[in-house]
Design an enzyme around this catalytic site. Structure first.
Site, short mmCIF file in Angstrom:
data_model
loop_
_atom_site.label_atom_id
_atom_site.label_comp_id
_atom_site.label_asym_id
_atom_site.label_seq_id
_atom_site.Cartn_x
_atom_site.Cartn_y
_atom_site.Cartn_z
N ASP A 224 0.83 -1.20 0.00
CA ASP A 224 0.00 0.00 0.00
C ASP A 224 0.87 1.25 0.00
O ASP A 224 1.88 1.32 0.71
CB ASP A 224 -0.89 -0.02 1.25
N GLU A 285 1.64 -0.50 -5.12
CA GLU A 285 0.63 0.52 -5.39
C GLU A 285 1.39 1.84 -5.44
O GLU A 285 1.71 2.42 -4.39
CB GLU A 285 -0.44 0.58 -4.31
#
Length: 561
Positions: A224, A285
């Site tokens: 993330d 990401e």
């Protein structure tokens, strides 16, 4: 639950031989656990619910599952605020439940990718609680980004940075003696303080976390905010373009995105994963302005994949799509990595709605009943099916977000009192946020909560249209979106399209995407005029095709007659 008769333990849809690097061609299915399947009946999806539906995913034809965060969390941001990285949140089950899921998935040849959130923790994490109790300048505070404020009494934040979720990115603490004190950085919600990755202790802690889950059998990690861990020295002021996406994908030289120091972190993690058998993988990401910048995250000694957000954000336009495909197939292989392809995830408007929007919609803003440019649901689904048929034919690895195989649209008419995204609250309702793509998915048309939960509870309300889109209804309909996905994924595997090579085909006009991958020809009509098809056998079509004529917003897969 029993194994499908056609599947042997250890069998895999992607090549599982040592060194085969399965992630280069895999179709990876994203599960947002709280919205996938609820086995406990509390209205929130859980790990046992995922395990119960593994055969559905095997039948769909995916190679791996990416699980959005399931670790212990106060759930201020749906699990992306982690309080204990090495435990399962009771909302989702237990560590034995996770072990059962791993075992059952691997028995079906399905790999498991766990979400990892290294940019920030929850404010309930023991480290942050220790930091609040400690003095300025202490080792406890050095794990996070604490700074003295500006102004005569430190009453102003250290710089002008804004949170991704709206509002300031700094919050002032009250010191143990009751006086106003330092400020801490949170690029997201106030409950998500950013780690200080200049601190070696943070590096060592995440090595421990990686090993904990690798030892339990995970096949990789989706990282993330992979572009946000390192901040520019001195934390200089910066004001983003108000029209840019919230994760920084439209702008270069942002002092908290894409700093050079992040690459050393992933080189270290790459070495750690290489100690384990089975080609474990890291996926970034990383919202960055160009494909070339994103490719820096997947150089041979760093991460293995990076989400292709440039592709996701490309409008429904043949020339624009051809350009981003060309750029992707140039930039990623140039550093030895596969391109990935993605159309939807838990942070963006579902592509069955997004592709029919008629107004600008920056990433993270969401859409609601008062948003301009409301999508036409019929047009949106037609384009979504055509776009998915293009994506799944491209060489590399593809990501599917739960429910897109059902053609689910964005849920636009959620009542304000039901919304839970921090963006909605931090912008006082100015931005609708991401709840609309996170509504629990439908399994059975006539069951409580459409089969999501046995009690009929659902943490976000499901719309009435979910009944006609339920999986059991679509499974019996050869023309359904679910049947289309099953056909495409089976043909993708049979023809080894993930490992193929793309060759553009000319002569179909500016509004048509036409290419060959191996022995499969793909033609997508993005224009208004029908297109004459060559004589060939039809493998799949996103919409009915008759008389050798390809209608608008339709994609076909063909092979030589």
């Amino acid at each position: 639950m029993t194994l499908p008769e056609t599947v042997l333990p250890g069998d895999s849809l992607a090549d599982s031989r040592p060194g085969a690097q399965w992630w280069r061609t895999a179709v990876i299915y994203q599960i947002y656990p709280r919205s996938f399947a609820d086995a406990s009946g509390d209205g929130v999806g859980d790990l046992p619910g995922v395990t119960e539906h593994l055969d559905d995913l095997r039948t769909l034809g995916v190679d791996a599952i990416w699980l959005s965060p399931f670790q212990r969390s106060p759930q201020k941001d749906a699990g992306y605020d982690v309080s204990d990285y090495c435990d399962v949140d009771p909302l989702f089950g237990t560590l034995p439940d996770f072990d059962d899921l791993i075992e059952a998935a691997h028995a079906r040849g399905i790999r498991i990718i766990a979400d990892l959130v290294p940019n920030h923790s929850s404010d309930q994490h023991v480290w942050f609680q220790q930091a609040l109790a400690a003095a300025p300048g202490s080792p406890e505070r050095a794990r996070y980004i604490f700074r003295d404020g500006k102004g005569a009494d430190g009453e102003l934040p250290p710089n002008n940075w804004d949170s991704v979720f709206g509002g300031p990115a700094w919050t002032r603490v009250v010191e143990p003696d009751g006086t106003p004190g330092q400020w801490y950085l949170h690029l997201f919600d106030t409950s998500q303080p950013d780690f200080d990755w200049s601190n070696p202790e943070v590096h060592e802690e995440f090595r421990r976390i990686l090993r904990f889950w690798l030892d339990r059998g995970v096949d990789g990690f989706r990282v993330d905010v992979a572009h946000g861990l390192v901040k520019a020295e001195g934390l200089p002021d910066y004001s983003p373009d108000p029209e840019s996406g919230s994760m920084g994908g439209d702008e270069a030289n942002v002092p908290y995105w894409g700093q050079e120091g992040v690459h050393e972190i992933y080189r270290d993690w790459n070495k750690l994963l290489a100690e384990y058998d089975g080609d474990r993988a890291l996926c970034a990401e990383a919202w960055l302005p160009t494909v070339d910048m994103t490719a820096l995250w997947v150089r041979p000694d760093e991460m293995h994949q990076a989400f292709n957000f440039a592709y996701l954000e490309t409008e429904w336009d043949a020339a624009a799509l051809r350009d981003v495909v060309d750029e992707s197939l140039r930039a990623y292989p140039a550093v030895g990595a596969p391109s990935t392809w993605v159309l939807s995830n838990h942070d963006v408007v579902r592509h069955a709605s997004r592709l029919a929007l008629t107004a600008e919609n920056p990433q993270g803003h969401g859409i609601g009943p008062d948003s301009p440019g409301q999508p036409d649901p019929v047009l949106g689904l037609r384009r979504a099916r055509a776009a998915s048929a293009v994506m799944l034919a491209l060489p590399g690895s593809a990501y599917i977000y739960q429910g897109e195989e059902l053609g689910l649209p964005e849920v636009i008419h959620l009542p304000g009192e039901a919304r839970q995204d921090p963006t909605w609250f931090r912008t006082d309702g100015e931005r609708y946020g991401r709840d609309g793509c996170r509504v629990p998915i439908p399994w059975h048309a006539t069951a409580p909560a459409y089969g999501f939960s046995p009690t009929g509870q659902s943490w976000l309300p499901q719309p009435e249209e979910w009944e006609s889109l339920a999986r059991d209804v679509q499974a019996a309909d050869p023309a359904s979106t679910l049947s289309l996905y099953r056909t495409l994924l089976a043909a993708r595997r049979e023809h080894r399209l993930g490992a193929g090579t793309l060759e553009w085909l000319d002569g179909y006009g500016d509004d048509v995407l036409a290419f060959r991958n191996g022995d499969v020809t793909v033609i997508a009509n993005l224009g208004e005029a029908p297109v004459e098809l060559p004589t060939a056998d039809l493998i799949a079509a996103s919409e009915p095709v008759t008389g050798g004529i390809l209608p608008t917003d339709t994609t076909v897969w063909l092979r030589p007659a």
